[in-house]
Write a protein that holds these residues in place. Structure first.
Motif, PDB file in Angstrom:
ATOM      1  N   VAL A 128       0.862  -1.178   0.000  1.00 23.83           N
ATOM      2  CA  VAL A 128       0.000   0.000   0.000  1.00 23.83           C
ATOM      3  C   VAL A 128       0.901   1.230   0.000  1.00 23.83           C
ATOM      4  CG1 VAL A 128      -1.734   1.299   1.280  1.00 23.83           C
ATOM      5  CG2 VAL A 128      -1.878  -1.194   1.160  1.00 23.83           C
ATOM      6  N   CYS A 129       0.835   2.008  -1.085  1.00 24.44           N
ATOM      7  CA  CYS A 129       1.740   3.164  -1.165  1.00 24.44           C
ATOM      8  C   CYS A 129       1.221   4.197  -2.167  1.00 24.44           C
ATOM      9  CB  CYS A 129       3.144   2.718  -1.564  1.00 24.44           C
ATOM     10  SG  CYS A 129       3.249   1.910  -3.155  1.00 24.44           S
ATOM     11  N   ALA A 130       1.831   5.363  -2.140  1.00 24.52           N
ATOM     12  CA  ALA A 130       1.434   6.451  -3.030  1.00 24.52           C
ATOM     13  C   ALA A 130       1.793   6.089  -4.469  1.00 24.52           C
ATOM     14  CB  ALA A 130       2.135   7.741  -2.619  1.00 24.52           C
ATOM     15  N   ASN A 131       0.868   6.346  -5.365  1.00 28.85           N
ATOM     16  CA  ASN A 131       1.115   6.232  -6.809  1.00 28.85           C
ATOM     17  C   ASN A 131       1.573   4.835  -7.241  1.00 28.85           C
ATOM     18  OD1 ASN A 131       0.549   8.979  -6.819  1.00 28.85           O
ATOM     19  ND2 ASN A 131       2.706   9.538  -6.615  1.00 28.85           N
ATOM     20  N   ALA A 132       1.225   3.829  -6.451  1.00 30.77           N
ATOM     21  CA  ALA A 132       1.624   2.446  -6.763  1.00 30.77           C
ATOM     22  C   ALA A 132       3.130   2.332  -6.973  1.00 30.77           C
ATOM     23  CB  ALA A 132       0.864   1.920  -7.988  1.00 30.77           C
ATOM     24  N   GLY A 133       3.871   3.270  -6.388  1.00 32.67           N
ATOM     25  CA  GLY A 133       5.322   3.228  -6.543  1.00 32.67           C
ATOM     26  C   GLY A 133       5.804   3.626  -7.928  1.00 32.67           C
TER      27      GLY A 133
ATOM     28  N   ARG B 116       5.027  12.482   8.901  1.00 34.59           N
ATOM     29  CA  ARG B 116       5.612  13.293   7.845  1.00 34.59           C
ATOM     30  C   ARG B 116       6.896  12.681   7.310  1.00 34.59           C
ATOM     31  NH1 ARG B 116       6.373  19.242   9.584  1.00 34.59           N
ATOM     32  NH2 ARG B 116       7.135  19.386   7.445  1.00 34.59           N
ATOM     33  N   GLY B 117       7.157  12.924   6.028  1.00 35.05           N
ATOM     34  CA  GLY B 117       8.415  12.510   5.419  1.00 35.05           C
ATOM     35  C   GLY B 117       8.365  11.055   4.959  1.00 35.05           C
ATOM     36  N   THR B 118       9.242  10.775   3.995  1.00 33.53           N
ATOM     37  CA  THR B 118       9.340   9.401   3.490  1.00 33.53           C
ATOM     38  C   THR B 118      10.521   8.701   4.156  1.00 33.53           C
ATOM     39  OG1 THR B 118      10.818  10.064   1.692  1.00 33.53           O
ATOM     40  CG2 THR B 118       8.463  10.081   1.226  1.00 33.53           C
ATOM     41  N   ILE B 119      10.464   7.385   4.158  1.00 36.45           N
ATOM     42  CA  ILE B 119      11.623   6.590   4.570  1.00 36.45           C
ATOM     43  C   ILE B 119      11.791   5.456   3.570  1.00 36.45           C
ATOM     44  CG2 ILE B 119      11.458   7.097   7.040  1.00 36.45           C
ATOM     45  CD1 ILE B 119      10.158   4.321   7.393  1.00 36.45           C
ATOM     46  N   ASN B 120      12.960   4.866   3.594  1.00 36.84           N
ATOM     47  CA  ASN B 120      13.239   3.755   2.709  1.00 36.84           C
ATOM     48  C   ASN B 120      12.702   2.466   3.335  1.00 36.84           C
ATOM     49  OD1 ASN B 120      14.329   3.294   0.200  1.00 36.84           O
ATOM     50  ND2 ASN B 120      16.412   2.983   0.911  1.00 36.84           N
ATOM     51  N   ILE B 121      11.999   1.680   2.548  1.00 37.61           N
ATOM     52  CA  ILE B 121      11.524   0.386   3.043  1.00 37.61           C
ATOM     53  C   ILE B 121      11.967  -0.711   2.080  1.00 37.61           C
ATOM     54  CG2 ILE B 121       9.487   1.415   4.146  1.00 37.61           C
ATOM     55  CD1 ILE B 121       7.830   0.097   1.831  1.00 37.61           C
ATOM     56  N   ALA B 122      11.855  -1.946   2.538  1.00 35.39           N
ATOM     57  CA  ALA B 122      12.180  -3.102   1.698  1.00 35.39           C
ATOM     58  C   ALA B 122      10.938  -3.500   0.922  1.00 35.39           C
ATOM     59  CB  ALA B 122      12.639  -4.264   2.571  1.00 35.39           C
ATOM     60  N   ILE B 123      11.066  -3.591  -0.393  1.00 32.76           N
ATOM     61  CA  ILE B 123       9.923  -4.110  -1.167  1.00 32.76           C
ATOM     62  C   ILE B 123      10.171  -5.544  -1.617  1.00 32.76           C
ATOM     63  CG2 ILE B 123       9.164  -1.795  -1.892  1.00 32.76           C
ATOM     64  CD1 ILE B 123      10.300  -2.507  -4.689  1.00 32.76           C
ATOM     65  N   GLY B 124      11.395  -5.998  -1.438  1.00 32.09           N
ATOM     66  CA  GLY B 124      11.703  -7.387  -1.760  1.00 32.09           C
ATOM     67  C   GLY B 124      13.014  -7.774  -1.110  1.00 32.09           C
ATOM     68  N   CYS B 125      13.184  -9.051  -0.832  1.00 30.99           N
ATOM     69  CA  CYS B 125      14.486  -9.454  -0.304  1.00 30.99           C
ATOM     70  C   CYS B 125      14.744 -10.930  -0.550  1.00 30.99           C
ATOM     71  CB  CYS B 125      14.629  -9.108   1.179  1.00 30.99           C
ATOM     72  SG  CYS B 125      13.612 -10.056   2.266  1.00 30.99           S
ATOM     73  N   SER B 126      16.003 -11.294  -0.431  1.00 32.88           N
ATOM     74  CA  SER B 126      16.426 -12.682  -0.609  1.00 32.88           C
ATOM     75  C   SER B 126      17.609 -12.949   0.308  1.00 32.88           C
ATOM     76  CB  SER B 126      16.822 -12.918  -2.065  1.00 32.88           C
ATOM     77  OG  SER B 126      17.301 -14.228  -2.249  1.00 32.88           O
ATOM     78  N   GLY B 127      17.560 -14.066   1.005  1.00 33.68           N
ATOM     79  CA  GLY B 127      18.697 -14.465   1.830  1.00 33.68           C
ATOM     80  C   GLY B 127      18.578 -14.071   3.283  1.00 33.68           C
TER      81      GLY B 127
ATOM     82  N   ILE C 181      15.748  -5.185  -2.018  1.00 37.43           N
ATOM     83  CA  ILE C 181      15.350  -4.153  -2.986  1.00 37.43           C
ATOM     84  C   ILE C 181      14.551  -3.113  -2.194  1.00 37.43           C
ATOM     85  CG2 ILE C 181      14.208  -3.640  -5.187  1.00 37.43           C
ATOM     86  CD1 ILE C 181      16.220  -5.851  -5.560  1.00 37.43           C
ATOM     87  N   CYS C 182      14.945  -1.855  -2.288  1.00 36.01           N
ATOM     88  CA  CYS C 182      14.313  -0.829  -1.451  1.00 36.01           C
ATOM     89  C   CYS C 182      13.642   0.256  -2.284  1.00 36.01           C
ATOM     90  CB  CYS C 182      15.344  -0.206  -0.508  1.00 36.01           C
ATOM     91  SG  CYS C 182      16.595   0.767  -1.352  1.00 36.01           S
ATOM     92  N   ASP C 183      12.732   0.951  -1.628  1.00 41.17           N
ATOM     93  CA  ASP C 183      12.081   2.107  -2.257  1.00 41.17           C
ATOM     94  C   ASP C 183      11.642   3.057  -1.142  1.00 41.17           C
ATOM     95  OD1 ASP C 183      11.071   3.698  -4.273  1.00 41.17           O
ATOM     96  OD2 ASP C 183       9.191   2.592  -4.458  1.00 41.17           O
ATOM     97  N   THR C 184      11.587   4.334  -1.448  1.00 48.08           N
ATOM     98  CA  THR C 184      11.146   5.297  -0.423  1.00 48.08           C
ATOM     99  C   THR C 184       9.630   5.426  -0.460  1.00 48.08           C
ATOM    100  OG1 THR C 184      11.491   7.102  -1.979  1.00 48.08           O
ATOM    101  CG2 THR C 184      13.239   6.682  -0.435  1.00 48.08           C
ATOM    102  N   HIS C 185       9.034   5.355   0.711  1.00 47.99           N
ATOM    103  CA  HIS C 185       7.581   5.442   0.831  1.00 47.99           C
ATOM    104  C   HIS C 185       7.197   6.428   1.931  1.00 47.99           C
ATOM    105  CE1 HIS C 185       6.283   1.396  -1.146  1.00 47.99           C
ATOM    106  NE2 HIS C 185       7.204   2.024  -1.842  1.00 47.99           N
ATOM    107  N   GLY C 186       6.055   7.071   1.735  1.00 49.71           N
ATOM    108  CA  GLY C 186       5.464   7.867   2.804  1.00 49.71           C
ATOM    109  C   GLY C 186       4.743   6.971   3.796  1.00 49.71           C
ATOM    110  N   ARG C 187       4.289   7.559   4.882  1.00 46.56           N
ATOM    111  CA  ARG C 187       3.572   6.798   5.899  1.00 46.56           C
ATOM    112  C   ARG C 187       2.312   7.553   6.305  1.00 46.56           C
ATOM    113  NH1 ARG C 187       8.467   6.938   8.845  1.00 46.56           N
ATOM    114  NH2 ARG C 187       8.265   9.195   8.769  1.00 46.56           N
ATOM    115  N   PRO C 188       1.220   6.830   6.548  1.00 44.94           N
ATOM    116  CA  PRO C 188       0.044   7.494   7.119  1.00 44.94           C
ATOM    117  C   PRO C 188       0.405   8.089   8.484  1.00 44.94           C
ATOM    118  CG  PRO C 188      -0.453   5.225   6.433  1.00 44.94           C
ATOM    119  CD  PRO C 188       1.022   5.390   6.354  1.00 44.94           C
ATOM    120  N   PHE C 189      -0.141   9.230   8.788  1.00 55.07           N
ATOM    121  CA  PHE C 189       0.023   9.862  10.115  1.00 55.07           C
ATOM    122  C   PHE C 189       1.448  10.287  10.436  1.00 55.07           C
ATOM    123  CE2 PHE C 189      -3.354   6.549  10.855  1.00 55.07           C
ATOM    124  CZ  PHE C 189      -4.423   7.426  10.848  1.00 55.07           C
TER     125      PHE C 189
END
Lengths: 229, 229
Positions: free
Chosen positions: B107-112, B163-174, B153-161
């Motif tokens: 769940v994220c802004a603009n479908a990433g 301010r500001g974006t942070i980097n989150i993991a959208i995929g990983c291996s290992g 694999i990371c991407d920056t996302h906003g959060r409900p409630f």
């Protein structure tokens, strides 16, 4: 390169303790030489303990509202009462979780009122003013060492739409929590329109990679090498 | 101690490029000697480019629905069309932001779907299967070096409630993205009831402290010293 250094060997913190001094002493014992521009990330639980922001659940007089919410959520009514008193409004109640907006404006589960790492029959509230707590620790470190560091008070929070908790910043001093990059250009010269990074949260999350949340007794970390304003 | 090392000097990535090999080569040029159990955090944008997950906005045929949403949000209708095609459902539309649940369940802004760092008139979609992308990069690094690393694999996302974006993991291996600590004891022997830490997100956030988001051209980092399963 950025380094994240655990500050181990911090003894149990009690009401009235000087968190800045405790951190300095732990760093000395651990052989960590603090430097200007280090960022000290401190778990809120030791700040709350030092500030006496801990309540005995047996002392809590439970309101009707708390009783109802406790029945609905399966929570201890005394815990719910403390949550309500720490909150500005209830955002959502679902399953065993009460999401509220705290008096500081944080939206989180249980208003951040924690039963872990505080002793049986007790609850730790969030610090009253986490930015001020951070500032006091920062000032104390400057007084004791002459060093200018930044301080972040952190806590683990869940996220809507996302599994697992992460560490976030609930207060800070000495650095700008948000890095506003709007107006800067991307690799192709295209202007960034919505790029505001919450570096305080990223630093808090980075710190939790070494900060223990169970029985490790490592409630603080030093982050070195991150250039902040 | 944990170290976060930027992987600088990664050239512009094009469709068909081998991200694993590009990372290895950049590490060699930068004098970074990869080790077993290093974690490589890679920004999704170079993965999407290498996988050809980039569209020319001029090629997009805009649906009625996208046109309506574009009028409502002030967005480019072609951008909205790409967002809708990447999504399973719309969660919320507010101001200029379209929050959706992507086909992956994020769940994220603009479908990433990102217009930054991809060139004028183009949009980068999230990788089709980010866990698989991470696994391919991981396998490639093992093939080229014999080393067993984890890849996020990371991407920056906003959060409900918040301010500001942070980097989150959208995929990983290992590595296991979630560290389930329920059942462990706190400092006082009290059982932790709800402690599931999303270490993958914390690692992604830590990496963004060195990964550039504007014009730095540093789309990857090595995290060393974090012990994972």
């Amino acid at each position: 390169m950025i380094k994240i250094i655990p500050i181990r060997g911090i003894p149990e913190v009690k009401y009235g303790d000087d968190v800045g001094e405790i951190i300095i002493n732990a760093c000395r014992r651990e052989g960590i030489e603090l430097q200007d521009n280090d960022i000290i990330v401190v778990s809120q639980v030791i700040v709350s303990k030092a500030e006496g922001n801990v309540v005995n659940l047996d002392d809590i007089i439970v309101s009707k509202h708390a009783e109802q919410l406790a029945a609905l959520t399966g929570k201890d009514p005394r815990h719910v009462e403390v949550i309500l008193r720490s909150s500005r409004k209830i955002v959502k109640v679902k399953g065993g979780v009460i999401i509220t907006e705290t008096k500081h404006g944080l939206v989180c589960a249980n208003a951040g009122v924690d039963l872990s790492n505080v002793g049986e029959g007790k609850a730790a509230l969030l610090p009253e003013d986490p930015d001020k707590s951070a500032q006091q620790i920062r000032n104390r470190i400057r007084d004791l060492t002459g060093l200018d560091v930044a301080v972040i008070i952190c806590d683990t929070h869940g996220r809507p739409f996302r599994r697992g908790t992460i560490n976030i910043a609930i207060g800070c001093s000495g650095l700008e929590p948000l890095w506003d990059r709007r107006g800067e250009k991307d690799l192709y010269g295209r202007e960034l329109r919505s790029k505001v990074t919450c570096v305080a949260d990223e630093l808090a999350s980075a710190a939790e990679l070494v900060i223990g949340q169970a029985d490790e007794g490592t409630p603080a970390a030093v982050i070195r090498g991150y250039r902040y304003e």
